[in-house]
Design a protein around this motif. Structure first.
Motif, PDB file in Angstrom:
ATOM      1  N   LEU A 504      -3.506  32.398-117.099  1.00  0.00           N
ATOM      2  CA  LEU A 504      -3.939  31.191-117.808  1.00  0.00           C
ATOM      3  C   LEU A 504      -5.123  31.456-118.739  1.00  0.00           C
ATOM      4  N   ASP A 507      -4.019  30.601-122.063  1.00  0.00           N
ATOM      5  CA  ASP A 507      -4.032  29.159-122.324  1.00  0.00           C
ATOM      6  C   ASP A 507      -5.433  28.699-122.709  1.00  0.00           C
ATOM      7  N   ARG A 510      -6.064  29.757-126.180  1.00  0.00           N
ATOM      8  CA  ARG A 510      -5.308  28.905-127.108  1.00  0.00           C
ATOM      9  C   ARG A 510      -6.028  27.582-127.341  1.00  0.00           C
TER      10      ARG A 510
END
Length: 817
Positions: A504, A507, A510
């Protein structure tokens, strides 16, 4: 009486002596360096008058003094050959000082500097900037071809030397990574020649992206249409791994030439690194071009195509289609081409988020079943847009209005105006900041080794936290990133992001880059071993829950994180997927009483150890049972100023009230401004079940597999006996743990096997259905239940180099058997 000669003066005196020898073609060796330094410093190195590193600094300054006269009338090819020959005769740098390592002082080899000047296509109208000027070798080769020089050098001694070598020229002493901001308002260059530090930043410590940050700052300060020739680390390329950093660094520019100097170019400087030389024009265009790779500067020049002409310089205040200045805080989103509208140049200044506070709460949204359309109940953010997808909240929550906020976040202007955050997401930033503006009732102390805080009149004040309970699709990650960005712009540059697992991290990167950050701002804790000091002076530390609880005898990850954060830590701690801490209080389990989970305990200890931290809990399933809310120690659910004396009383009484009591807790938290929970609307969603009828052939395949697994099952006991796990003679279990593990692995493997088989049997129906939808111009979303990544990684780790060369892997169900 002994007179101490200033270091810069001693180096400069020795450099002038050495420069005279260079002009007379007198050989220079280590003895000549020592002699020149001893004479200039009026003492030898043994007496501490100078250091060995100073002699090499003097040698480099002597090159800056002598090179213009040595190669001034030669053509480019001849001058490069002459400088390469000269470098081969000079002593190799064998000593590195602490300053050289701290400031990444690896000066440009003279031949490479001459090539860089050639690539710049300088003219007499140019204003040239060298952001990391060092000892002035590049500047000395360029000064006769330009109108003016702007030099910058952070290291004090080298800056003093530059002022002496280039009298009358302005020498700044700034961090090159911040040059665009620090030189704002001064004359902007039309050309930049740069050899930045590669991996050490003055504000960040060890940072692989240092060179990229310096290049971006130089691009920002360069006039539109100007040219940069940059000597960059070998990794800086549009490769799969670094494509994102490469693209973001060069946004708004084009690469017109890409050269690679193989290992050997810096050998006389005591290092064998390879470097890339990029010729960049500040006009939009292609950044991925083919690269010329050679082993020496002379070979590079010989293989060089025609150096492209420079672009036309433009007035930065009258650009026809102004591009927003790329900074840490601008969005990376692009969209389709639109008509150009004449307006003032775009800016991305940091400013307060303007919103209106409603005296009376907004009317409840239209109710559909148990849900109601979501709307911010107390604020109206005029510039923000609606959420991309329709949001709803439970009717019970919609009936409660949030309190009137007063906190005003600070965000980059385009974060709001370009609608990188919706009104609902900005509402979270407002209410999180509002919650963090106040403290829990009472003061507390944290006894060593205990999870619970104790009331203590002489204790510390603990900052109130905030809970974000949004469902999938509402953008919890981006909201968490925005909360961090708000604090980042207020000077809090250390934050902690805790999430479910290591993958993650992407993520988090991002979500952070979506609102303008750099991926490198997210620091992976795995880069530091347990017990090591985290060297990054600032950033967002990413920590998986499993890592948070890990420890060794001599140290723990928790202690390591706390040392980095510091006792006065006021950054944000994001507990993403906060329900992962749900077992902190233990409780009743199938075998009886359970101990508290280690990662839950570690999460609470982190909160207790950093009382001024801004805690953000984020989870769509905050707690399936009230006992699992025990980790939320910053919400003021129990303790002084509440209806419950302690956590145990809160859990006991709320549990007695059932689901209704839990709903009341959520509503009370929203009314206090500590909780928001929105979800995507499923209005208009319909579904049909696609049924696949097994063929007789598929039924036969399934039956065959069942028979095979029956054989394995029947022989499992024999295998356990042969391996000494059970004793068939006495019908005893000799190793219960191994027996349980073997049976567990057998059953787990069997279930995975048949899951894959059943999925495979369905494909003859799935593929035609997908084709049918695509033919009707409809989107198809396929959910991957498992990518078998962990199995693939295990198989790859087992391969030797020859097997990797001819890669043949079988990850089908057959592999399980």
């Amino acid at each position: 009486m002994t007179t101490t000669i200033p270091r810069a003066s001693a180096i400069l005196g020795a450099a002038r002596t050495l420069a005279a020898k260079l002009l007379l073609a007198v050989p220079i060796d280590r003895a000549a360096l020592s002699e020149a330094m001893t004479e200039s410093a009026r003492g030898n190195d043994a007496a501490g008058a100078w250091q060995q590193r100073d002699s090499f600094e003097a040698l480099e300054v002597s090159l800056s003094l002598a090179i213009p006269e040595l190669v001034g009338r030669m053509d480019v090819g001849a001058s490069i050959s002459a400088l390469e020959a000269l470098a081969r005769e000079l002593p190799t740098h064998t000593v590195r000082s602490e300053d050289q390592i701290q400031f990444q002082q690896f000066s440009t080899p003279p031949a490479l500097a001459r090539l860089a000047v050639h690539l710049a296509r300088l003219s007499s109208d140019d204003m040239l900037l060298e952001p990391s000027a060092g000892t002035g070798i590049i500047a000395s080769l360029a000064k006769g071809a330009v109108k003016d020089l702007i030099l910058n050098e952070l290291e004090p001694t080298r800056a003093d030397l530059l002022e002496a070598v280039f009298p009358g020229k302005k020498v700044y002493r700034h961090d090159g990574a911040k040059l665009s901001a620090l030189l704002s308002g001064t004359a902007r260059p039309s050309v930049v020649l740069m050899n930045p530090p590669f991996s050490v930043s003055q504000s960040r410590g060890e940072d692989q992206n240092t060179a990229a940050r310096h290049l971006r700052a130089a691009l920002d300060h360069l006039l539109p249409g100007g040219r940069i020739v940059a000597i960059m680390p070998d990794w800086f390329s549009p490769s799969a791994r670094y494509e994102e950093t490469f693209r973001r660094t060069l946004e708004g520019a084009r690469v017109v030439l890409s050269l690679r100097l193989d290992k050997g170019g810096y050998v006389k400087h005591g290092t064998g690194i390879a470097v890339r030389v990029l010729v960049i024009d500040k006009v939009p265009g292609e950044i991925g071009v083919s690269t010329v790779n050679r082993g020496s500067v002379g070979e590079l020049f010989a293989a060089l195509p025609t150096v492209p002409l420079r672009a036309t310089l433009r007035d930065p205040t009258q650009a026809a289609a102004p591009r927003p200045k790329l900074s840490l805080f601008r969005s990376v989103k692009t969209g389709p081409a639109r008509p150009v509208i004449v307006r003032a140049p775009q800016t991305n200044d940091v400013r307060h988020v303007a919103y209106e506070v409603l005296a009376e709460p907004a009317a409840m949204g239209e109710q559909r079943g148990v849900y109601a359309d979501y709307r911010p109940s107390r604020v109206v953010i005029a510039e923000a847009g609606e959420h991309p997808t329709h949001l709803v909240e439970s009717a019970a929550m919609a009936s409660i209005a949030a309190p009137k906020p007063s906190y005003v976040p600070s965000l980059p202007e385009r974060t709001v105006t370009a609608r990188l955050l919706s009104a609902a997401q900005l509402e979270t930033v407002i209410y999180a900041g509002e919650a963090w503006s106040r403290d829990l009732h009472g003061r507390f102390s944290h006894p060593a080794g205990e999870v619970a805080l104790q009331e203590d009149p002489e204790g510390k004040l603990y900052r109130t936290g905030f809970f974000l309970g949004d469902g999938t699709g509402a953008g919890k990650g981006r909201q968490a990133a925005a909360c961090i960005l708000d604090q980042w712009l207020k000077g809090n540059r250390r934050h902690i992001w805790i999430s479910k697992n290591a993958p993650l991290l992407e993520d988090a990167q991002r979500d952070w880059t979506a609102i303008g950050g750099l991926p490198s701002d997210i620091l992976d804790l795995a880069c530091w071993k347990i017990g090591e000091e985290i060297t990054a002076p600032e950033g967002i530390l990413f920590v998986p829950y499993g890592t948070l609880r890990s420890s060794r005898v001599e140290d723990t990850r928790l202690d390591q994180i706390v040392r980095w954060a510091g006792k006065k830590f006021e950054g944000v701690i994001v507990f993403d997927e906060a329900h992962e801490m749900g077992g902190v209080a233990g409780g009743e389990g199938a075998p009886g009483q359970k101990q508290g989970s280690l990662q839950g305990i570690a999460g609470v200890l982190l909160q207790n150890t950093l009382p001024r931290a801004r805690v953000l809990y984020a989870s769509a399933t905050g707690a399936s049972d009230v006992n699992n809310l025990a980790y939320a120690v910053r919400l003021g659910l129990w303790g002084p100023g509440t209806a419950f004396a302690n956590r145990e009383q809160f859990i006991s009484e709320i549990r007695d009230g059932g689901i209704a009591a839990m709903e009341l807790v959520a509503r009370d938290l929203k009314a206090s401004g500590l909780y928001l929970a929105r979800a995507l609307s499923f209005a208009g969603v319909e579904y049909d079940i696609l049924r696949h009828d097994l063929t007789s052939e598929q039924i036969a395949i399934y039956d065959t597999y069942c028979e095979a697994w029956t054989i394995i099952h029947q022989n499992l006991e024999a295998a356990l006996e042969l391996t000494g796990i059970v004793d068939g003679l006495e019908n005893k279990t000799l190793n219960s743990g191994a027996k349980a593990a073997a049976r567990s692995r057998f059953e787990g493997t069997k279930q995975r096997f048949f899951a894959q088989v059943l999925l495979s049997l369905k494909l003859p129906s799935i593929y035609p259905a997908i084709d049918e939808h695509l033919a009707n111009d409809e989107c198809v979303v396929v959910q991957l239940v498992s990518t078998a990544e962990s199995i693939l990684n295990r198989r790859l780790n087992e391969l030797d180099p020859d097997e990797r060369e001819a890669l043949e892997l079988d990850l089908s169900p057959r592999e399980a058997i």
